[in-house]
Motif scaffolding. Structure first.
Motif, PDB file in Angstrom:
ATOM      1  N   VAL A  93      33.837  15.960  18.895  1.00 51.57           N
ATOM      2  CA  VAL A  93      33.577  16.137  17.338  1.00 51.57           C
ATOM      3  C   VAL A  93      33.446  16.676  16.683  1.00 51.57           C
ATOM      4  N   LEU A 130      36.879  17.478  15.584  1.00 49.62           N
ATOM      5  CA  LEU A 130      37.083  16.808  14.580  1.00 49.62           C
ATOM      6  C   LEU A 130      36.732  16.904  12.575  1.00 49.62           C
ATOM      7  N   TYR A 131      35.055  17.767  13.288  1.00 47.24           N
ATOM      8  CA  TYR A 131      33.687  18.536  11.813  1.00 47.24           C
ATOM      9  C   TYR A 131      34.890  19.899  11.377  1.00 47.24           C
ATOM     10  N   THR A 189      31.217  12.704  10.815  1.00 49.22           N
ATOM     11  CA  THR A 189      30.862  13.352  12.193  1.00 49.22           C
ATOM     12  C   THR A 189      29.998  14.363  11.477  1.00 49.22           C
TER      13      THR A 189
END
Length: 298
Positions: free
Chosen positions: A41, A44-45, A215
């Motif tokens: 995560v 992704l952020y 996210t």
């Protein structure tokens, strides 16, 4: 209900060791799956944030979606989604959540549900609010230049606070659920997803705003277990002060099976035992056969 005993435990007063010290609470470390999910995560952020800051394909996707103008292409959905997005704002959702949290706190005789929600919202405001101020991004309705990321223009649109708040608010309710936790997590996920997509439909947020909001909210939920020792300590202090105000000289000693457990933990443990009929040795009361379930929430 039968209880397990620890024959190797030192003799002493209930709830204390031979030196008279309270037993140290130990929370299990984060699982490998939790760590992997946390890392994924974060990546992704970072990809979304860097993509917006560098005016990459992420910004082009934002503009392509905005130019479709979903609220004009499917106007029949507008009245319903306007109501839904208002219900998903922090005020209405917080009121609904607090009703359940107050009931849960009263039933468990613990402030932990409210403390968990307060901690989660504080983390959310610090992280998401900080990025909003630093980026200063404008929303689609206020964009000035075609293809521009609209950064550092005095806006507060990135990440989407609507989306992050829905993830955290309903995710915390699922996190605190004693029973039906999986169903609660599913409802929380659907709610957060629909709130984010609704902001894109209305043109109040870019796609990247929503991705960053999702996210950011998930990161708050993944970090939340690390604050459990502090939350439990504060909860215990509040309970001690409350007992003192009611005239209790000292808290009653904890039973042997509750050593190291907080008031909330013991209340949840007792509730599960009373509702599901499970004992600590994981046997079914009427038949004595193993049930395969634990009487203590994970």
């Amino acid at each position: 209900m039968r209880t397990q005993t620890n024959d190797a435990a030192p003799l002493g007063r209930p709830g204390k060791d031979v030196a008279g010290r309270s037993p140290e609470r130990r929370w299990p470390p984060l699982t490998r799956t939790h760590k992997i999910l946390f890392g994924a995560v974060i990546v992704l952020y970072a990809v979304v944030v860097v993509g917006v800051l560098t005016n990459s394909w992420m910004v082009a996707l934002d503009w392509d979606t905005m130019l479709i103008r979903p609220y004009k292409r499917w106007p029949q959905l507008l009245p319903y989604l306007n109501v839904w997005i208002i219900a998903g704002q922090r005020g209405p959702s917080a009121i609904a959540a607090c009703i359940w949290l107050v009931w849960r706190s009263h039933r468990a005789r613990s402030m932990r549900p409210l403390l968990v929600m307060g901690t989660a919202l504080l983390l959310l405001n610090m992280t998401v609010g900080g990025v909003k101020i630093v980026t200063g991004r404008l929303g689609p309705h206020y964009a000035h230049y075609m293809g521009s990321p609209e950064l550092f223009a005095g806006g507060q649109i990135f990440p989407s606070g609507h989306t992050a708040n829905s993830v955290v608010t309903w995710g915390v309710l699922a996190y605190l659920a004693v029973r039906h936790r999986r169903a609660g997590a599913l409802v929380a996920g659907i709610t957060a997803a629909s709130i984010g997509l609704t902001t894109v439909y209305l043109g109040t947020h870019w796609i990247s705003d929503v991705l960053a909001g999702w996210t950011a909210g998930v990161l708050v939920l993944l970090v939340l277990p690390l604050f459990e020792p502090v939350i439990t300590s504060v909860d215990d202090r509040i309970q001690q002060l409350w007992r003192g105000r009611r005239g209790a000289s000292q808290p009653s000693p904890a039973p042997a099976t509750a050593q190291g457990w907080s008031g909330w933990d013991q209340a949840v443990r007792d509730e599960l035992a009373g509702v599901g009929g499970f004992s600590d040795d994981q046997t079914d009361r009427p038949t004595g056969r193993p049930t395969g379930r634990r009487g203590i929430p994970g």
